[in-house]
Write an enzyme that holds these catalytic residues in place. Structure first.
Site, PDB file in Angstrom:
ATOM      1  N   ARG A  34       0.828  -1.220   0.000  1.00 23.27           N
ATOM      2  CA  ARG A  34       0.000   0.000   0.000  1.00 23.27           C
ATOM      3  C   ARG A  34       0.859   1.266   0.000  1.00 23.27           C
ATOM      4  O   ARG A  34       0.635   2.178  -0.782  1.00 23.27           O
ATOM      5  CB  ARG A  34      -0.861   0.049   1.262  1.00 23.27           C
ATOM      6  N   ILE A  35       1.833   1.307   0.919  1.00 24.64           N
ATOM      7  CA  ILE A  35       2.625   2.541   1.051  1.00 24.64           C
ATOM      8  C   ILE A  35       3.524   2.724  -0.167  1.00 24.64           C
ATOM      9  O   ILE A  35       3.607   3.825  -0.727  1.00 24.64           O
ATOM     10  CB  ILE A  35       3.436   2.534   2.372  1.00 24.64           C
ATOM     11  N   ARG A  49       8.421  -8.890  -3.170  1.00 29.31           N
ATOM     12  CA  ARG A  49       8.406 -10.362  -3.129  1.00 29.31           C
ATOM     13  C   ARG A  49       7.665 -10.911  -4.346  1.00 29.31           C
ATOM     14  O   ARG A  49       8.055 -11.873  -4.954  1.00 29.31           O
ATOM     15  CB  ARG A  49       7.678 -10.846  -1.871  1.00 29.31           C
ATOM     16  N   ARG A 106      11.391   0.660   8.345  1.00 27.12           N
ATOM     17  CA  ARG A 106      12.016   0.249   9.600  1.00 27.12           C
ATOM     18  C   ARG A 106      13.527   0.304   9.436  1.00 27.12           C
ATOM     19  O   ARG A 106      14.075  -0.133   8.415  1.00 27.12           O
ATOM     20  CB  ARG A 106      11.622  -1.186   9.976  1.00 27.12           C
ATOM     21  N   GLU A 152      16.377   2.410  17.461  1.00 30.33           N
ATOM     22  CA  GLU A 152      15.633   3.546  18.033  1.00 30.33           C
ATOM     23  C   GLU A 152      15.440   3.359  19.526  1.00 30.33           C
ATOM     24  O   GLU A 152      15.187   2.230  19.960  1.00 30.33           O
ATOM     25  CB  GLU A 152      14.244   3.648  17.366  1.00 30.33           C
ATOM     26  N   HIS A 209      11.033   9.274  13.580  1.00 27.74           N
ATOM     27  CA  HIS A 209       9.942   8.305  13.326  1.00 27.74           C
ATOM     28  C   HIS A 209       8.568   8.980  13.368  1.00 27.74           C
ATOM     29  O   HIS A 209       7.751   8.711  14.251  1.00 27.74           O
ATOM     30  CB  HIS A 209      10.006   7.164  14.349  1.00 27.74           C
ATOM     31  N   GLY A 219       6.540   9.376  10.377  1.00 26.51           N
ATOM     32  CA  GLY A 219       5.835   9.159   9.105  1.00 26.51           C
ATOM     33  C   GLY A 219       4.323   9.210   9.240  1.00 26.51           C
ATOM     34  O   GLY A 219       3.634   9.751   8.384  1.00 26.51           O
TER      35      GLY A 219
HETATM   36  C1  8YV Z   1       3.580   4.208  14.000  1.00 30.99           C
HETATM   37  C2  8YV Z   1       4.681   2.777  12.182  1.00 30.99           C
HETATM   38  O1  8YV Z   1       3.747   5.482  14.476  1.00 30.99           O
HETATM   39  O2  8YV Z   1       2.523   1.806  12.124  1.00 30.99           O
HETATM   40  C3  8YV Z   1       3.725   1.662  11.971  1.00 30.99           C
HETATM   41  O3  8YV Z   1       4.186   0.570  11.590  1.00 30.99           O
HETATM   42  O4  8YV Z   1       5.795   2.639  11.896  1.00 30.99           O
HETATM   43  C4  8YV Z   1       4.369   4.103  12.745  1.00 30.99           C
HETATM   44  O5  8YV Z   1       3.915   4.933  11.746  1.00 30.99           O
HETATM   45  C5  8YV Z   1       3.987   3.258  15.074  1.00 30.99           C
HETATM   46  O6  8YV Z   1       4.183   1.976  14.637  1.00 30.99           O
HETATM   47  C6  8YV Z   1       2.983   3.210  16.172  1.00 30.99           C
HETATM   48  O7  8YV Z   1       3.129   2.070  16.970  1.00 30.99           O
END
Ligand code: 8YV
Length: 332
Positions: free
Chosen positions: A164-165, A185, A247, A276, A294, A296
């Protein structure tokens, strides 16, 4: 399944938006983290011993040691976030604990942030701003050869992870005149490839060697840990940029820092880091790195939508149905 009349004990590890916490208080026996302190592993063990549901975030390590000490009532881990690499899914499954996440609602925000980094690094936005704001500098005015960056239009963007992203990033990038390439994949559906005018690379190595900008948009799983290994990072052109909003663990961060500082890679836009909240100091001192903490998915709307998804997952589960965002270990 607990009695329908008894409200489930829902332990939320971090402070969530007020509107979500209010709704959780109405629906559940919610135990909230008012002052937003990060919970220790001992706190998490305590939480899984007491709760019917745990709502963790990316900052909580819900590993085997935690899950194996869960009390008999813990039936659901409703992650506030899409990535579930903070949770030991196999141990949860072995203990018959359901895991849910919050996919879809942070796609557009994360893609916006990715695009912001794709623009910011080659065009030197943070470096130029830092220059103007530094009182030791006195801007001498415009110059035809000062602060030159790299053109975005017409360059090749290689997206790693076309979910999706990744697709939302590709749509934006296409509008900026970037040529879309991707490694995934599985090859995506033909109509999606056509819409995005995207070129599929089965070989990540071959794609990396030809890209101007590489964007990491895949989840962190055992298969993607250090996918951008020291060997693969060396395949990149010295003029290329890396953007990571997925990540930190997908990239060998030490090697990335080394290659940027030795000018073997032109720069990086990083919203996530391997350890992190620690960040390799070599990345922070480099002018050619745009670093974000972090964020996003850090929009008010996004965080409320994520909270609503968590609530729906818990509610459906305790109403006796399969929650919509159930995570199957095989998916990751
Ligand atoms: C969130 C993220 O802020 O959803 C995810 O996988 O990386 C982030 O955008 C974070 O995970 C919240 O737990």
């Amino acid at each position: 399944m607990p009695q329908a009349t008894k409200k489930p004990v829902v332990i939320v590890t971090r402070k969530l938006p007020d509107v979500i916490e209010t709704r959780m208080r109405e629906l559940f026996d919610a135990r909230l983290n008012e002052d937003d302190h990060p919970m220790s592993q001992a706190d998490l063990v305590e939480a899984v011993r007491e709760g019917d549901v745990l709502v963790p975030t990316v900052t909580d390590r819900i590993d085997r040691a935690v899950i194996s000490q869960a009390g008999p009532n813990l039936r659901l881990i409703a992650n506030f976030g899409t990535g579930v690499d903070n949770i030991d899914l196999d141990t949860a499954r072995n203990r018959s604990i359901t895991v849910t996440n919050t996919p879809g609602v942070l796609t557009e925000d994360t893609a916006d942030m990715t695009m912001a980094l794709i623009l910011a690094v080659p065009r030197r936005l943070t470096e130029a701003t830092a220059y103007l704001k530094d009182p030791r500098n006195q801007w001498a005015g415009w110059s035809p050869t000062w602060m030159l960056g790299q053109r975005i239009f017409g360059k090749r963007l290689g997206i790693i992870g076309m979910g999706r992203i990744g697709q939302a990033v590709a749509r934006r990038a296409k509008a900026f005149g970037l040529q879309i390439h991707y490694h995934n994949r599985r090859r995506v559906a033909e109509d999606v490839e056509q819409e995005l005018e995207a070129t599929y690379w089965e070989s990540l190595d071959q794609m990396l060697a030809r890209m101007d900008i590489v964007s990491v948009n895949c989840p962190h799983t055992p298969a993607t840990y250090h996918l951008l290994s020291a060997r693969r990072l060396k395949l990149l052109k010295p003029t290329s940029f890396i953007v990571n909003t997925a990540r930190g663990e997908v990239i060998d961060e030490n090697e990335l820092a080394r290659l940027i500082n030795s000018e073997s890679i032109a720069g990086a836009g990083l919203d996530v880091f391997e350890h992190e909240p620690s960040i390799n100091p070599k990345l922070l001192v480099s002018e050619r790195v745009v670093a974000l903490p972090h964020m996003g998915s850090a929009t008010l709307e996004g965080r409320v939508d994520m909270g609503e998804k968590v609530i729906i997952n818990i509610k459906t589960f305790f109403d006796g149905h399969a929650p919509p965002d159930r995570v199957h270990p095989a998916m990751f």
